[in-house]
Design a protein around this motif. Structure first.
Motif, short mmCIF file in Angstrom:
data_model
loop_
_atom_site.label_atom_id
_atom_site.label_comp_id
_atom_site.label_asym_id
_atom_site.label_seq_id
_atom_site.Cartn_x
_atom_site.Cartn_y
_atom_site.Cartn_z
N ARG A 16 0.83 -1.21 0.00
CA ARG A 16 0.00 0.00 0.00
C ARG A 16 0.85 1.26 0.00
O ARG A 16 0.45 2.28 -0.54
CB ARG A 16 -0.96 -0.01 1.18
CG ARG A 16 -1.92 -1.17 1.06
CD ARG A 16 -3.32 -0.85 1.36
NE ARG A 16 -4.15 -2.00 1.03
CZ ARG A 16 -5.04 -2.52 1.83
NH1 ARG A 16 -5.26 -1.97 3.01
NH2 ARG A 16 -5.75 -3.55 1.44
N PRO A 21 -3.89 2.55 -2.81
CA PRO A 21 -5.25 2.59 -3.35
C PRO A 21 -5.89 3.94 -3.01
O PRO A 21 -5.38 4.70 -2.18
CB PRO A 21 -5.97 1.45 -2.63
CG PRO A 21 -5.14 1.12 -1.46
CD PRO A 21 -3.76 1.62 -1.70
N GLU A 22 -7.01 4.23 -3.65
CA GLU A 22 -7.66 5.52 -3.46
C GLU A 22 -8.02 5.77 -1.99
O GLU A 22 -7.81 6.85 -1.47
CB GLU A 22 -8.92 5.59 -4.33
CG GLU A 22 -9.51 6.97 -4.38
CD GLU A 22 -10.61 7.07 -5.40
OE1 GLU A 22 -11.66 7.65 -5.06
OE2 GLU A 22 -10.43 6.58 -6.52
N LYS A 23 -8.57 4.76 -1.34
CA LYS A 23 -8.92 4.90 0.07
C LYS A 23 -8.26 3.77 0.85
O LYS A 23 -8.53 2.60 0.59
CB LYS A 23 -10.43 4.85 0.26
CG LYS A 23 -11.14 6.04 -0.33
CD LYS A 23 -12.60 6.06 0.04
CE LYS A 23 -13.24 7.30 -0.55
NZ LYS A 23 -14.53 7.58 0.02
N SER A 24 -7.39 4.15 1.78
CA SER A 24 -6.68 3.15 2.57
C SER A 24 -6.29 3.75 3.91
O SER A 24 -5.61 4.78 3.96
CB SER A 24 -5.42 2.68 1.84
OG SER A 24 -4.59 1.94 2.70
N TYR A 25 -6.73 3.11 4.98
CA TYR A 25 -6.37 3.56 6.31
C TYR A 25 -4.85 3.53 6.48
O TYR A 25 -4.26 4.47 7.04
CB TYR A 25 -7.04 2.67 7.36
CG TYR A 25 -6.70 3.07 8.77
CD1 TYR A 25 -7.30 4.18 9.35
CD2 TYR A 25 -5.77 2.34 9.51
CE1 TYR A 25 -6.98 4.56 10.65
CE2 TYR A 25 -5.45 2.72 10.80
CZ TYR A 25 -6.07 3.83 11.37
OH TYR A 25 -5.74 4.20 12.65
N ASP A 28 -3.38 6.46 4.76
CA ASP A 28 -3.70 7.68 5.51
C ASP A 28 -2.72 7.89 6.66
O ASP A 28 -2.27 9.01 6.89
CB ASP A 28 -5.12 7.61 6.09
CG ASP A 28 -6.20 7.77 5.03
OD1 ASP A 28 -5.87 8.18 3.89
OD2 ASP A 28 -7.37 7.48 5.34
N HIS A 32 0.23 10.79 6.36
CA HIS A 32 -0.49 11.85 7.04
C HIS A 32 0.33 13.14 7.08
O HIS A 32 1.56 13.10 7.18
CB HIS A 32 -0.85 11.40 8.46
CG HIS A 32 -1.91 12.23 9.08
ND1 HIS A 32 -1.67 13.43 9.69
CD2 HIS A 32 -3.25 12.04 9.15
CE1 HIS A 32 -2.80 13.94 10.14
NE2 HIS A 32 -3.77 13.11 9.82
#
Length: 96
Positions: A16, A21-25, A28, A32
């Motif tokens: 990752r 990917p477009e949305k990934s914890y 993030d 950050h």
């Protein structure tokens, strides 16, 4: 003892980081705007939650919070460039 999950989680974190990917914890936390501080805040938060759970009778909550703490510690290690395999090797070197 099953440890393959650690390898799998680490590989997911590595993947990752390289292929976000477009949305990934995970992404993030790793990317950050606060930098390492965000990952360290999560380790602190999860540590506190684990301590509270450890002092209470709910076994499932202890397990849940321990898993959160380990996951976020792995993320912090990834963020600071420490290989999880090196942590495992250090633990192995401590066996007597």
């Amino acid at each position: 003892m099953r440890t393959d999950i650690f390898d799998e989680l680490w590989q997911i974190m590595c993947d990752r980081e390289l292929n976000p990917p477009e949305k990934s914890y995970i992404v993030d936390i790793l990317r950050h705007r606060k930098g390492i501080d965000k990952a360290l805040e999560k380790v602190g938060e999860e540590s506190a939650e684990f301590i509270i759970a450890a002092k209470n009778p709910d076994y499932d909550q202890k397990v849940y919070e321990a898993a959160d703490l380990i996951f976020h510690l792995m993320l912090a290690l990834k963020r600071i460039g420490v290989e999880f395999e090196d942590v495992i090797s250090e633990l192995e070197s401590r066996r007597k």
